[in-house]
Design an enzyme around this catalytic site. Sequence first.
Site, mmCIF file in Angstrom:
data_model
loop_
_atom_site.group_PDB
_atom_site.id
_atom_site.type_symbol
_atom_site.label_atom_id
_atom_site.label_comp_id
_atom_site.label_asym_id
_atom_site.label_seq_id
_atom_site.Cartn_x
_atom_site.Cartn_y
_atom_site.Cartn_z
ATOM 1 N N THR A 132 10.445 -10.899 9.940
ATOM 2 C CA THR A 132 9.573 -9.966 9.206
ATOM 3 C C THR A 132 10.030 -8.525 9.421
ATOM 4 O O THR A 132 9.914 -7.696 8.521
ATOM 5 C CB THR A 132 8.096 -10.115 9.623
ATOM 6 O OG1 THR A 132 7.988 -9.941 11.029
ATOM 7 C CG2 THR A 132 7.552 -11.481 9.239
ATOM 8 N N GLU A 183 7.519 2.915 8.528
ATOM 9 C CA GLU A 183 7.870 4.220 7.965
ATOM 10 C C GLU A 183 9.343 4.557 8.160
ATOM 11 O O GLU A 183 10.015 5.030 7.242
ATOM 12 C CB GLU A 183 7.017 5.320 8.611
ATOM 13 C CG GLU A 183 5.528 5.021 8.669
ATOM 14 C CD GLU A 183 4.757 5.498 7.450
ATOM 15 O OE1 GLU A 183 5.367 6.008 6.507
ATOM 16 O OE2 GLU A 183 3.516 5.326 7.445
ATOM 17 N N ALA A 216 1.382 -2.250 14.265
ATOM 18 C CA ALA A 216 2.083 -3.239 15.094
ATOM 19 C C ALA A 216 1.866 -2.954 16.576
ATOM 20 O O ALA A 216 1.532 -3.850 17.355
ATOM 21 C CB ALA A 216 3.570 -3.250 14.757
ATOM 22 N N LYS A 248 6.989 0.167 18.779
ATOM 23 C CA LYS A 248 6.901 1.472 18.111
ATOM 24 C C LYS A 248 6.486 1.384 16.645
ATOM 25 O O LYS A 248 5.987 2.356 16.082
ATOM 26 C CB LYS A 248 8.252 2.192 18.190
ATOM 27 C CG LYS A 248 8.603 2.713 19.592
ATOM 28 C CD LYS A 248 9.956 3.415 19.573
ATOM 29 C CE LYS A 248 10.257 4.090 20.904
ATOM 30 N NZ LYS A 248 11.629 4.651 20.926
ATOM 31 N N GLY A 249 6.737 0.265 15.981
ATOM 32 C CA GLY A 249 6.397 0.168 14.549
ATOM 33 C C GLY A 249 7.578 0.589 13.679
ATOM 34 O O GLY A 249 8.349 1.475 14.038
ATOM 35 N N GLY A 301 0.827 -1.202 0.000
ATOM 36 C CA GLY A 301 0.000 0.000 0.000
ATOM 37 C C GLY A 301 0.860 1.251 0.000
ATOM 38 O O GLY A 301 0.700 2.109 -0.837
ATOM 39 N N ARG A 346 10.023 -2.805 21.093
ATOM 40 C CA ARG A 346 10.068 -4.263 20.969
ATOM 41 C C ARG A 346 9.912 -4.674 19.511
ATOM 42 O O ARG A 346 9.051 -4.148 18.795
ATOM 43 C CB ARG A 346 8.932 -4.876 21.785
ATOM 44 C CG ARG A 346 8.776 -6.378 21.580
ATOM 45 C CD ARG A 346 7.509 -6.881 22.227
ATOM 46 N NE ARG A 346 7.562 -6.726 23.680
ATOM 47 C CZ ARG A 346 8.200 -7.574 24.487
ATOM 48 N NH1 ARG A 346 8.825 -8.626 23.993
ATOM 49 N NH2 ARG A 346 8.227 -7.369 25.779
ATOM 50 N N ILE A 347 10.753 -5.572 19.079
ATOM 51 C CA ILE A 347 10.648 -6.128 17.732
ATOM 52 C C ILE A 347 9.891 -7.450 17.840
ATOM 53 O O ILE A 347 10.303 -8.360 18.560
ATOM 54 C CB ILE A 347 12.045 -6.321 17.115
ATOM 55 C CG1 ILE A 347 12.757 -4.963 16.992
ATOM 56 C CG2 ILE A 347 11.940 -7.015 15.759
ATOM 57 C CD1 ILE A 347 11.998 -3.894 16.208
ATOM 58 N N LEU A 348 8.787 -7.554 17.136
ATOM 59 C CA LEU A 348 7.886 -8.697 17.330
ATOM 60 C C LEU A 348 8.347 -9.953 16.602
ATOM 61 O O LEU A 348 8.026 -11.063 17.021
ATOM 62 C CB LEU A 348 6.466 -8.316 16.869
ATOM 63 C CG LEU A 348 5.779 -7.251 17.741
ATOM 64 C CD1 LEU A 348 4.511 -6.737 17.061
ATOM 65 C CD2 LEU A 348 5.453 -7.806 19.122
#
Lengths: 780, 326
Positions: free
Chosen positions: A669, A740, A528, A736-737, A257, A663-665
Amino acid sequence: MDFTEQSFFETNPQAGSVGQPLDRVDGRAKVTGQARYSAEFNNLPGLCHAVLRTSDVAKGRIQSIDASMALKQPGVLAVLTHQNLPKLAKTPNDPEGKKAIGAPMGFMPLTSDVVHYAGQPVALVVADTLERAQHAAALLKIQVTAEAPIASYEDKKAQLFDPEKVQDGKTKARTVRGNPQQAFAAAPVQLTHTYDHAINHHNPMEPGATTAHWEAPDRLTVYDATQGVTRTQKALSTMLGLSAEQVRVVTKYLGGGFGCKGSSWPHTVLTVQAARAVGRPVKLALTRPQMFTSMGHREDQTQTLKLGATRDGKLTALIHEKTSTTSPWDNYAEPNSKIINILYECPNFEATYQLARANVMTSTFTRAPGEAPGSFALECSMDDLAYQLGLDPLEIRLRNYAEKDPSTGQAWSSKSLKQCYQRGAELFGWSKRNPKAGQTRDGRLLVGWGMATASYPVHNNQGTARVRLYADGHALVQTGATDLGTGTYTVMTQVAADSLWIAPDKVRFELGDTKLPTAPNSGGSVAAGTVSSSIYMAAQDVWQKLIKVAVLDKKSPLYRAKAADVEVKQGRLQLKSNPQKGESYADLMKRAEMSDVEGNGQGRYGSGYEDAQAAANADPTKKDEAGNHSMHSFGAHFCEVKVDPDLGTVRVTRWVSVHGAGRILNAKTARSQIIGGSIFGIGSALMETTVRDPNYARYTNASLADYHIPVNADIPDMTVEFIDEKDPYINAMGVKGIGEISMVGVAAAVANAVFHATGKRIRSLPITPDKVLATKPMQV
Amino acid sequence: MNNFSYTQASTAKEATGIRKDQPAAAYIAGGTTLLDLMKANLEEHPQLVDINMLPFKGIEQTKDGLRIGAMERMSDVGEHPLVKEQFPAVSESLLLAASPQLRNMASIGGNILQRTRCGYFRDAAFPCNKRVPGSGCPALQGDNHNLAILGTSESCIATAYPGDLSVALAALDAVLTLENAKGKQRRVPVTEFYLLPGNTPQKETVLEPGELIVSVLIPATAHARRSTYLKVRERASYAYALASAAVGLEVQGGTIRSARVALGGVGTTPWRSPEAEKALVGQPATEATFRAAAAAALRGAQPREHNGFKVELAQNTLVQALLKVA
């Protein structure tokens, strides 16, 4: 609830799968074609096909549309134009309507005879097959009285104006902090440079696509390629005069997207109207050329950045001016200045936005909207400052390191930028850098190293999720979020599994449907953090419900215990003071004859920096504390390029990105997402440009053959790492995501490497061979 | 795209016969360019004649050189050992073009006939003298960044042949064998096959209506053996050339005995440069000689607003290509 204490990394330290590089749970469905995208619901009864006919010219009035030939073609069901399309209950053609709809553009095609931009839809043809619809669309005879259009802010006919706000009213067009003009005038070191950015298009592999099915006159289901089913539901129901409950929007899979699917654009409601007109389900998929004029773009823009500094490299003033093209109706400009306001310690700051109206559609958020071009200007000028003062580019950034948010004075909720610099430099071998530009060769090729800082805010948001835990150890987890293809299915499965103390393969995770609990748009890196926190909170709701059952159950070892004294570990309900005393949830549920228990949760994201009031949605007990923090991710990119001095070609040969993003999930990915964002940025740095003809205001390269995005051969092996970062303020999961930030600063890192290789400072993106050849080396 | 009928021809006579009865019909081989043009409503054909079954096949050594059937695929020719060994420029030009998927489909004859990537030609919403004679050329005052600087006219500045293969073929004196409806064959050198736009940019080649490309003959020479193709583009793969050079040299004792030079991406046609060749022959094979040849090759260039960089780029490309085979 005290979410600092209740946050995931405190309560669930043995988390089994969160953070692990779990393979994509939707991978098999995708590679075997089982995953159905929005244009693939082909088994709807009587499904037919719609094709848009768009305007050749950029400005004018439609005199006539002769559909007689088209209507004679076999299989053609309808030709819809402004003359016969039933009126919408509300359109975005006025500001009130636009706001109510949440429309990205204050103009709805096919509501009048006026043509405002090339590629504007002027007719919709519906037929029983795609080919018949395409053919009939080509047979329409459309007479337009054309007028000379305005192509961009650079057009001689264009009139620049000072808007009050830009970005749909979200950003003030003028910001002043301190006394920037005076500080700049007094600065011992002054740099003034202008940076140009080409028009960029998102170009996801999956185009905009809608399948609309009226199941009853008041019941509509729409399969739509959108980053947010709820936002699309709101837009459609408002325009159609239906209640939200009467409109179901489904997006099970999305093929990318990057912002262009973040809003509901005209083609979606037009497809819905077409389905109503022919009384059958209708599918529409935009063609690739139509993708260039249907879902927004990153606007053409120029920025002037004045940078004042002391002789030892401390910033004293930053003055930023942006001029860009917008549509005839909207004051859209991506907010470049925000990152310039917060990235470095600088007491004096000013930002202004100027716009010019042209015959183009409204531009929209494109990955790292504002941060990407803004960081290009700032990070190139910081590089200039370093060379001018004989300092290492990394050193100049450390000297201006912002220990708190310069725009508000707030403390950071967390910031690991120094560690990102250090680790990135180490992985790259930055210490071996030749301080002089234009001095390193590999055979004929010039070798250059560049770096840049990245940052992206944690935006204010919230969402909900539902978790149903079955007595047999399976769980159904649901939320109306969207997976752009980045791994939402996978990471949310992991979060649910760990929150419920079960294995990921025992979790069935569903998303992308307005029937499910409402989640925010997947955009602005909010998904996230918000969705994971919603699921975590819903799982806590499940445990609290089970604890209540246990303490009331005479047969439970926890009978008459205080609920607050009970905790859950490894799926076992037990006393905090005496863990021996307790039982598994399976035992409890079996005895209580409960087949399942359902919990609901609301994930609250922290505050975005655009709202200094902060934390409107944060936990009330922690609101003030959270609200006193500025919340951002930070990172650093390091880049090596090789430049052919004779041919002007630039190739990125090494790449290192290190980010601190909470945190990195999922290690896999997340790495993939940073790689993707970096490639997106390399594309904007070296090749991506949509060319708008200056006389016709029409694009001349609207195809993926002519609009260049990187191919595999353009991209080297990439090194990506994350700094372990625990942020107790942003949300329950501390996420945090990263969608971007992966792109912020990338273009500057490449441009800085080109400068180091060649001594040529190219301030116009993309850096194509013509510009490399035409630019003279700077005297440093 | 319009509706069309489809016929498979098994002989050249059958194919040309159909074209004779239906002049608006088009031949289709790999279809990689024709279908794009039809989908964009840039070409309309009521009938397509599939010529893939025609016996225009084979990559064979003849006493003069190499004969390549027009129905051979780009990938097969590019990878062929005889082509790689005797005509490196031809092999490289093929393998640097398009993508593996396209090279596997596209025929040699179709490649030679591919049409321009000029954005104004490729979008029917614009006027274009090549598409609609007399309608005008917006490229003159518009986006001409990747258009031609040699062989242009006030009617058209498109690089009518945007590809790579014909640049190498033009350099190495390749000759096309054509066959018409009467079964009569004629031979046309690649350098004479393409037409300058002049006032008739719609007329791009000397191919007569219905005439088929049967084969390509490339003479085996010392300079062909010592040839290369250098392509400069905005990304590393799957892009048309901003500038390219096909060169071949025969050097004895440091002196150039024979030279072949053609440029791509800068001319309205594959641009053979006798001026550059003249500047090379009899001279020492040094960078100074190559620079002089490059200057000679671009002497007549007429750049527009956005493509002035091509003068320097084409010169540098040519020099780098010559250095590679010197």
